[in-house]
Every structure is written in structure tokens, then in C-alpha cells.
Design a protein around this motif. Structure first.
Motif, PDB file in Angstrom:
ATOM      1  N   SER A   1      12.182  38.239  70.056  1.00 25.83           N
ATOM      2  CA  SER A   1      11.263  37.245  70.612  1.00 25.83           C
ATOM      3  C   SER A   1       9.810  37.634  70.381  1.00 25.83           C
ATOM      4  O   SER A   1       9.465  38.810  70.340  1.00 25.83           O
ATOM      5  CB  SER A   1      11.477  37.102  72.119  1.00 25.83           C
ATOM      6  OG  SER A   1      12.804  36.793  72.384  1.00 25.83           O
TER       7      SER A   1
ATOM      8  N   TYR B   1      11.496  30.952  74.985  1.00 29.72           N
ATOM      9  CA  TYR B   1      12.894  31.369  74.961  1.00 29.72           C
ATOM     10  C   TYR B   1      13.003  32.712  74.251  1.00 29.72           C
ATOM     11  O   TYR B   1      12.245  32.999  73.333  1.00 29.72           O
ATOM     12  CB  TYR B   1      13.759  30.331  74.241  1.00 29.72           C
ATOM     13  CG  TYR B   1      13.712  28.978  74.892  1.00 29.72           C
ATOM     14  CD1 TYR B   1      14.347  28.754  76.103  1.00 29.72           C
ATOM     15  CD2 TYR B   1      13.036  27.927  74.303  1.00 29.72           C
ATOM     16  CE1 TYR B   1      14.305  27.508  76.713  1.00 29.72           C
ATOM     17  CE2 TYR B   1      12.992  26.674  74.905  1.00 29.72           C
ATOM     18  CZ  TYR B   1      13.635  26.482  76.107  1.00 29.72           C
ATOM     19  OH  TYR B   1      13.593  25.248  76.706  1.00 29.72           O
ATOM     20  N   THR B   2      13.966  33.506  74.661  1.00 30.37           N
ATOM     21  CA  THR B   2      14.143  34.822  74.059  1.00 30.37           C
ATOM     22  C   THR B   2      15.366  34.850  73.153  1.00 30.37           C
ATOM     23  O   THR B   2      16.330  34.118  73.367  1.00 30.37           O
ATOM     24  CB  THR B   2      14.301  35.912  75.134  1.00 30.37           C
ATOM     25  OG1 THR B   2      15.469  35.637  75.912  1.00 30.37           O
ATOM     26  CG2 THR B   2      13.090  35.973  76.036  1.00 30.37           C
TER      27      THR B   2
ATOM     28  N   LYS C   1      21.800  36.730  70.532  1.00 26.01           N
ATOM     29  CA  LYS C   1      21.446  35.755  71.575  1.00 26.01           C
ATOM     30  C   LYS C   1      20.303  34.898  71.049  1.00 26.01           C
ATOM     31  O   LYS C   1      19.307  35.416  70.558  1.00 26.01           O
ATOM     32  CB  LYS C   1      21.005  36.461  72.856  1.00 26.01           C
ATOM     33  CG  LYS C   1      20.613  35.461  73.965  1.00 26.01           C
ATOM     34  CD  LYS C   1      20.222  36.164  75.247  1.00 26.01           C
ATOM     35  CE  LYS C   1      18.817  36.668  75.129  1.00 26.01           C
ATOM     36  NZ  LYS C   1      18.230  37.119  76.379  1.00 26.01           N
TER      37      LYS C   1
ATOM     38  N   ASP D   1      17.802  32.067  74.779  1.00 29.49           N
ATOM     39  CA  ASP D   1      18.193  32.453  76.142  1.00 29.49           C
ATOM     40  C   ASP D   1      19.629  32.092  76.516  1.00 29.49           C
ATOM     41  O   ASP D   1      20.147  32.613  77.488  1.00 29.49           O
ATOM     42  CB  ASP D   1      17.289  31.832  77.218  1.00 29.49           C
ATOM     43  CG  ASP D   1      15.962  32.534  77.337  1.00 29.49           C
ATOM     44  OD1 ASP D   1      15.875  33.719  76.968  1.00 29.49           O
ATOM     45  OD2 ASP D   1      15.016  31.903  77.805  1.00 29.49           O
TER      46      ASP D   1
END
Length: 127
Positions: A32, A38-39, A64, A67
Motif C-alpha cells: 500500500s 485501501y491496503t 490481500k 482490504d
């Protein structure tokens, strides 16, 4: 077929198996940007699940995204009940003799696509 002979038949055999998996992802690398909404990250997944929770493990890398989406692939290490060596489906076994099985640990590949529960709350909050 003779009435005193059984034929080994497996009605539950199949090429694919779907398991409910519980586990955790350990982040290895954060992808990120510093102020991103959002990560995303890359991690390592360790989980367990299926019919026998304590003899069915999942290990593999995890990505991922935003998120809430986890993409995971790796190896499933599980103990299965299999026919003993020398026996196969369709073999005949005399009456009164149990089907010759043995428990063995096997490694098989798996793929997982998971949506984090927080996605549901984000969608519900926007409705």
C-alpha cells in the motif's frame, strides 16, 4: 456377482473437494501507498479445516487486495483414509472381511478466494 463377495466402490470419490477453512495470514510485505484508502499486501497463510480439523492443514502465500479480497494458493497437508496398496476400487472382497484401508498423509494443491466480512458491512453502509 456372488452373494458372498463384496465389490469395493467409493461413492464419495471426486476430483474436487470444498472445505471450510479457518486460519490467519501473516503479512510479509506491505504493497500500500502511505495514504491509500485501501491496503494491499503479500503474506503467508496458515489454516486448518475440513472434516478433521486437527489433521487437515493449509499453507501458502496470500495476496490481500483492497482490504477485503484474499487470493491464496498452496499445499493442503491432510490425513486421508485410503485403500491399502494392492487394492483398488472394483476389487472383490469376500464376505466378513473388512475393506482394506489405511490412513495416510498426502500433499495436494489448493486454491482459495476469500472475501473479508468487513466487505459486507461496507456494502450495507452504502445502501
Amino acid at each position: 456377482i456372488e452373494p458372498d463377495v463384496y465389490v469395493i466402490h467409493n461413492e464419495n470419490a471426486g476430483d474436487y473437494e470444498f472445505d471450510f477453512i479457518t486460519g490467519a495470514t501473516f503479512r510479509v510485505l506491505d504493497l500500500s501507498k502511505k495514504k491509500a484508502q485501501y491496503t494491499s499486501d503479500i503474506g503467508f497463510f496458515l489454516g486448518f479445516g475440513g472434516k478433521n480439523l486437527f489433521k487437515n492443514f493449509y499453507l501458502g502465500p496470500n495476496i490481500k487486495l483492497f482490504d477485503v479480497i484474499h487470493i491464496n494458493a498452496g499445499v493442503n497437508i491432510a490425513e486421508f483414509r485410503l485403500l491399502k496398496d494392492g487394492f483398488s476400487e472394483g476389487d472383490m472382497v469376500n464376505e466378513g472381511i473388512s475393506i482394506p484401508t489405511v490412513n495416510k498423509w498426502e500433499l495436494t494443491p489448493y486454491f482459495s478466494l476469500t472475501f473479508d466480512l468487513s466487505l459486507i458491512t461496507k456494502i450495507a453502509g452504502k445502501l
